[in-house]
Design an enzyme around this catalytic site. Structure first.
Site, PDB file in Angstrom:
ATOM      1  N   ASN A   1      51.570  81.425  10.568  1.00  0.00           N
ATOM      2  CA  ASN A   1      50.806  80.463  10.390  1.00  0.00           C
ATOM      3  C   ASN A   1      50.246  79.715  12.132  1.00  0.00           C
ATOM      4  OD1 ASN A   1      51.530  78.970   7.918  1.00  0.00           O
ATOM      5  ND2 ASN A   1      49.922  80.100   7.903  1.00  0.00           N
TER       6      ASN A   1
ATOM      7  N   ASP B   1      49.949  77.666  -1.914  1.00  0.00           N
ATOM      8  CA  ASP B   1      48.222  78.157  -0.658  1.00  0.00           C
ATOM      9  C   ASP B   1      47.050  77.663  -1.474  1.00  0.00           C
ATOM     10  OD1 ASP B   1      47.451  79.683   1.272  1.00  0.00           O
ATOM     11  OD2 ASP B   1      48.102  81.830  -0.194  1.00  0.00           O
TER      12      ASP B   1
HETATM   13  C1  IPE Z   1      52.023  81.326   3.288  1.00  0.00           C
HETATM   14  O1  IPE Z   1      50.895  81.230   3.083  1.00  0.00           O
HETATM   15  C2  IPE Z   1      52.208  80.179   4.083  1.00  0.00           C
HETATM   16  C3  IPE Z   1      52.278  79.012   3.802  1.00  0.00           C
HETATM   17  C4  IPE Z   1      51.763  78.594   2.382  1.00  0.00           C
HETATM   18  C5  IPE Z   1      52.837  77.712   4.541  1.00  0.00           C
HETATM   19  P1  IPE Z   1      49.572  82.057   3.852  1.00  0.00           P
HETATM   20  O2  IPE Z   1      47.960  82.104   3.697  1.00  0.00           O
HETATM   21  O3  IPE Z   1      49.395  81.568   5.410  1.00  0.00           O
HETATM   22  O4  IPE Z   1      49.736  83.551   3.386  1.00  0.00           O
HETATM   23  P2  IPE Z   1      49.267  84.953   3.789  1.00  0.00           P
HETATM   24  O5  IPE Z   1      48.945  84.843   5.240  1.00  0.00           O
HETATM   25  O6  IPE Z   1      47.476  84.486   2.926  1.00  0.00           O
HETATM   26  O7  IPE Z   1      49.815  85.612   2.759  1.00  0.00           O
HETATM   27  C1  IPE Z   2      47.974  76.854   2.675  1.00  0.00           C
HETATM   28  O1  IPE Z   2      46.891  77.520   2.142  1.00  0.00           O
HETATM   29  C2  IPE Z   2      47.894  76.347   3.840  1.00  0.00           C
HETATM   30  C3  IPE Z   2      49.342  76.624   5.036  1.00  0.00           C
HETATM   31  C4  IPE Z   2      49.082  77.939   5.179  1.00  0.00           C
HETATM   32  C5  IPE Z   2      48.948  75.624   6.222  1.00  0.00           C
HETATM   33  P1  IPE Z   2      45.583  77.730   3.173  1.00  0.00           P
HETATM   34  O2  IPE Z   2      45.334  77.332   4.543  1.00  0.00           O
HETATM   35  O3  IPE Z   2      46.280  79.631   3.194  1.00  0.00           O
HETATM   36  O4  IPE Z   2      44.584  78.403   2.547  1.00  0.00           O
HETATM   37  P2  IPE Z   2      43.807  79.194   2.746  1.00  0.00           P
HETATM   38  O5  IPE Z   2      44.801  81.045   1.844  1.00  0.00           O
HETATM   39  O6  IPE Z   2      42.489  80.508   3.138  1.00  0.00           O
HETATM   40  O7  IPE Z   2      42.788  79.470   0.937  1.00  0.00           O
HETATM   41 MG    MG Z   3      46.663  81.177   2.634  1.00  0.00          MG
END
Ligand code: IPE
Ligand code: IPE
Ligand code: MG
Length: 250
Positions: free
Chosen positions: A70, A22
């Protein structure tokens, strides 16, 4: 770094590490860039983590790459992630072969674009006899959906008299999850400072040790994995028993 490596007990390496990668978006924004720039820069972290885990003797590494939730991100970002998935799998296949990595996936992959499904199944097929480490990508993965599917499949077998209700146990449920061929998670790591599970491996992480770090995923390196493993090795996994029982190997 060398000293950290030396402090790691090679006899107590977690068998299965799961990572919630993340913070890509925030990493990019911090550099004044678009979120997608963060996703592109996540690949080095994935590669370095997989290589390091493999060198340390971790048998299973499971990476949360795309959740069922996502799909509700902006279309542009979703498309960019899918294209990145396709190009990365294609590019990395020779490396997976060279490094003896078996690639696996969990999640509702039928939701992925056809071209992604194709390259994914190709990579899984070509790497299926590799032995050093099993690298599982969670793609369009949601633990609740996984459990709902398992319940549906088991119910169907009950109705068809293939499973006796009384015989339903942990093992039968395990066998109906996407992770039927994976052991329980020992260590679950989440980067970016968020301290939540976000619908990842709810069943499989029932007794996992949880490790949270503020490092944003694109910055995650060898040393950060060492830190997580060292932290894990300093914990006592009691599985409901007392500390004394653990000391006495009961
Ligand atoms: C969790 O990250 C999913 C992945 C790392 C693929 P998100 O960024 O989507 O999670 P939330 O929504 O902040 O909990
Ligand atoms: C994790 O990084 C990757 C995926 C969930 C695909 P994020 O895209 O959630 O990055 P933040 O949490 O918005 O910084
Ligand atoms: Mg995230």
């Amino acid at each position: 770094m060398e000293e950290k490596l030396r402090s790691i007990n090679l006899h107590k390496i977690p068998n299965h590490i799961a990572i919630i990668m993340d913070g890509n978006g925030r990493w990019a924004k911090g550099k004044g860039m678009q979120r997608v720039f963060g996703h592109r820069n996540a690949l080095t972290a994935i590669r370095e983590t997989a290589d390091t885990a493999s060198e340390l003797g971790v048998q299973y590494l499971t990476m949360y790459a795309f959740s069922t939730e996502n799909w509700s991100r902006p279309k542009l970002e979703v498309n960019a992630l899918m294209n990145l998935l396709i190009s990365t799998l294609k590019k990395e296949l020779p490396e997976f072969m060279r490094k003896d990595v078996r690639v696996n996936s969990i999640g509702n992959v039928s939701q992925l674009p056809k071209s992604a499904q194709k390259v994914l199944s190709d990579v899984i097929e070509k790497t299926k006899n590799n032995k050093k480490i099993t690298l599982t990508f969670a793609l369009s993965y949601g633990a609740r959906e996984e459990i709902v599917n398992a319940i549906k499949n088991i119910s169907e077998k009950v109705v068809n008299n293939e499973i006796d209700i009384e015989k339903i146990n942990d093992k039968i449920i395990n066998n109906h999850l996407y992770t039927f061929n994976l052991p329980d998670v020992d260590l679950m790591i989440r980067t970016s400072g968020e301290q939540r599970i976000s619908n990842f491996l709810l069943w499989q992480a029932a007794y996992a040790e949880l490790y949270f770090t503020d490092v944003l995923w694109p910055d995650f390196r060898k040393e950060d994995l060492f830190d997580a493993i060292l932290d894990y090795q300093n914990r006592e996994r009691r599985f409901g028993k007392t500390s004394e029982q653990i000391d006495n190997n009961e």
